[in-house]
Design a protein around this motif. Structure first.
Motif, PDB file in Angstrom:
ATOM      1  N   ALA A  38     -64.702  17.153 -14.193  1.00 20.90           N
ATOM      2  CA  ALA A  38     -65.312  16.163 -15.090  1.00 20.90           C
ATOM      3  C   ALA A  38     -66.820  16.079 -14.878  1.00 20.90           C
ATOM      4  CB  ALA A  38     -64.663  14.799 -14.876  1.00 20.90           C
ATOM      5  N   LYS A  39     -67.252  16.223 -13.650  1.00 29.19           N
ATOM      6  CA  LYS A  39     -68.684  16.146 -13.345  1.00 29.19           C
ATOM      7  C   LYS A  39     -69.455  17.340 -13.907  1.00 29.19           C
ATOM      8  CE  LYS A  39     -70.062  14.372  -9.408  1.00 29.19           C
ATOM      9  NZ  LYS A  39     -70.244  14.129  -7.953  1.00 29.19           N
ATOM     10  N   ARG A 112     -57.320  24.300 -14.854  1.00 25.65           N
ATOM     11  CA  ARG A 112     -58.031  24.295 -16.145  1.00 25.65           C
ATOM     12  C   ARG A 112     -59.529  24.516 -15.900  1.00 25.65           C
ATOM     13  NH1 ARG A 112     -56.227  18.193 -15.825  1.00 25.65           N
ATOM     14  NH2 ARG A 112     -57.390  17.811 -13.944  1.00 25.65           N
ATOM     15  N   ASN A 113     -60.255  24.800 -16.989  1.00 21.21           N
ATOM     16  CA  ASN A 113     -61.704  24.975 -16.849  1.00 21.21           C
ATOM     17  C   ASN A 113     -62.456  24.109 -17.860  1.00 21.21           C
ATOM     18  OD1 ASN A 113     -61.697  26.363 -19.324  1.00 21.21           O
ATOM     19  ND2 ASN A 113     -61.535  28.364 -18.334  1.00 21.21           N
ATOM     20  N   THR A 176     -48.433  20.550 -21.953  1.00 18.95           N
ATOM     21  CA  THR A 176     -48.966  20.642 -20.599  1.00 18.95           C
ATOM     22  C   THR A 176     -49.684  19.338 -20.234  1.00 18.95           C
ATOM     23  OG1 THR A 176     -51.224  21.397 -21.049  1.00 18.95           O
ATOM     24  CG2 THR A 176     -49.474  23.043 -21.176  1.00 18.95           C
ATOM     25  N   THR A 177     -50.109  19.251 -18.990  1.00 13.57           N
ATOM     26  CA  THR A 177     -50.852  18.075 -18.528  1.00 13.57           C
ATOM     27  C   THR A 177     -52.317  18.406 -18.269  1.00 13.57           C
ATOM     28  OG1 THR A 177     -50.203  18.528 -16.242  1.00 13.57           O
ATOM     29  CG2 THR A 177     -48.812  17.020 -17.508  1.00 13.57           C
ATOM     30  N   VAL A 178     -52.836  19.393 -18.974  1.00  8.84           N
ATOM     31  CA  VAL A 178     -54.237  19.784 -18.773  1.00  8.84           C
ATOM     32  C   VAL A 178     -55.184  18.647 -19.154  1.00  8.84           C
ATOM     33  CG1 VAL A 178     -56.058  21.331 -19.624  1.00  8.84           C
ATOM     34  CG2 VAL A 178     -53.836  22.257 -18.936  1.00  8.84           C
ATOM     35  N   ALA A 179     -54.951  18.015 -20.305  1.00 14.68           N
ATOM     36  CA  ALA A 179     -55.831  16.921 -20.743  1.00 14.68           C
ATOM     37  C   ALA A 179     -55.183  16.161 -21.894  1.00 14.68           C
ATOM     38  CB  ALA A 179     -57.189  17.459 -21.192  1.00 14.68           C
ATOM     39  N   TYR A 180     -55.588  14.900 -22.017  1.00 15.48           N
ATOM     40  CA  TYR A 180     -55.221  14.065 -23.162  1.00 15.48           C
ATOM     41  C   TYR A 180     -56.495  13.375 -23.627  1.00 15.48           C
ATOM     42  CZ  TYR A 180     -50.506  14.565 -21.234  1.00 15.48           C
ATOM     43  OH  TYR A 180     -49.334  15.066 -20.736  1.00 15.48           O
ATOM     44  N   ILE A 203     -53.556  26.342 -24.293  1.00 18.30           N
ATOM     45  CA  ILE A 203     -54.117  26.725 -23.004  1.00 18.30           C
ATOM     46  C   ILE A 203     -53.329  27.909 -22.459  1.00 18.30           C
ATOM     47  CG2 ILE A 203     -54.703  25.932 -20.669  1.00 18.30           C
ATOM     48  CD1 ILE A 203     -56.146  24.356 -22.847  1.00 18.30           C
ATOM     49  N   PRO A 204     -53.986  28.947 -21.954  1.00 18.63           N
ATOM     50  CA  PRO A 204     -53.241  30.067 -21.363  1.00 18.63           C
ATOM     51  C   PRO A 204     -52.369  29.601 -20.197  1.00 18.63           C
ATOM     52  CG  PRO A 204     -55.557  30.631 -21.661  1.00 18.63           C
ATOM     53  CD  PRO A 204     -55.450  29.165 -21.929  1.00 18.63           C
TER      54      PRO A 204
END
Length: 231
Positions: A38-39, A112-113, A176-180, A203-204
């Protein structure tokens, strides 16, 4: 310019993998990967960790996040994630904080990236209420996913007379739980994500690992080491 707040929701307890949110991955605690990512994203204004756990609070502070004390009522195995989201939003509103976009970065998806998260943020437009992440499913509910009753009898999950070949079925994806990504008002005024208009970002698989148990953790360790070799 819209104000974006990032949140990491990390309970101290976990049945599948005890203390998973503080386990080391690549030399740093699992929860710290979400904070560090996040930073790196310039348009994220502030980063919060919502937790009931003192060790996680200490890690959050060490890595530059602000802490929201998560009540025990919302920290058990049966607690709803969206209730924890509401608590965090209301907690900030009571402090007089206002923001436009809510970004959840679960601690359990450390691979994740930045481009994954940027794609999610870019997908929240005027026609969209919720952005989730998905990855191509390895199974089709029309052919090789079944239910099972207490006696072991099974039925295909999605029976259809239309499809006779797996190749002809609609493409399926795993959430997935990469982001919401959502707007705070949607979270406060709706019970479920799919109550709104949901857009997904693909997401791959190698970046979509969700650590829930020991084997997920070992798989994530292997992929993390492989990524280090390639970088």
């Amino acid at each position: 310019m819209k104000k974006i707040f990032a949140f990491v929701f990390a309970r101290g307890g976990s049945k599948g993998l005890p203390r998973k949110n503080v386990l080391p991955l690549g030399g740093i605690p699992l929860v710290a990967h979400s904070i560090k990512l996040a930073k790196q994203i310039n348009n994220i204004d502030r980063i919060f960790v919502s937790t009931d756990d003192d060790e996680i609070k200490t890690i959050a502070n060490e890595y530059g996040a602000e802490v929201i004390d998560r009540p025990q009522l919302l920290s058990g195995d049966t607690a709803s994630e969206i209730d924890a989201w509401r608590h965090a939003i209301r907690n900030l509103q009571e402090r007089g904080e206002k923001f436009d976009i809510f970004l959840s970065l679960p601690a359990t998806s450390p691979l994740r990236n930045c481009s994954d998260i940027s794609a999610c943020l870019d997908s929240l437009n005027d026609d969209t209420d919720v952005v989730i992440t998905v990855t191509p499913a390895s199974r089709s509910p029309y052919f090789n996913m079944v239910s099972r009753d207490s006696d072991g009898f099974s039925n295909i999950l999605n029976r259809s007379e239309v499809y006779t070949r797996r190749q002809d079925t609609p493409e399926a994806f795993d959430i997935t739980t990469v982001a919401y990504v959502l707007r705070p008002n949607f979270i406060l005024n709706n019970e479920k994500l799919f109550d709104g208009r949901v857009r997904s970002v693909v997401i791959p698989k190698e970046r979509a690992v969700d650590i829930d148990d020991y084997w997920d953790y070992k798989y994530a360790e292997m992929l993390f080491k492989e990524n280090l070799k390639c970088s």
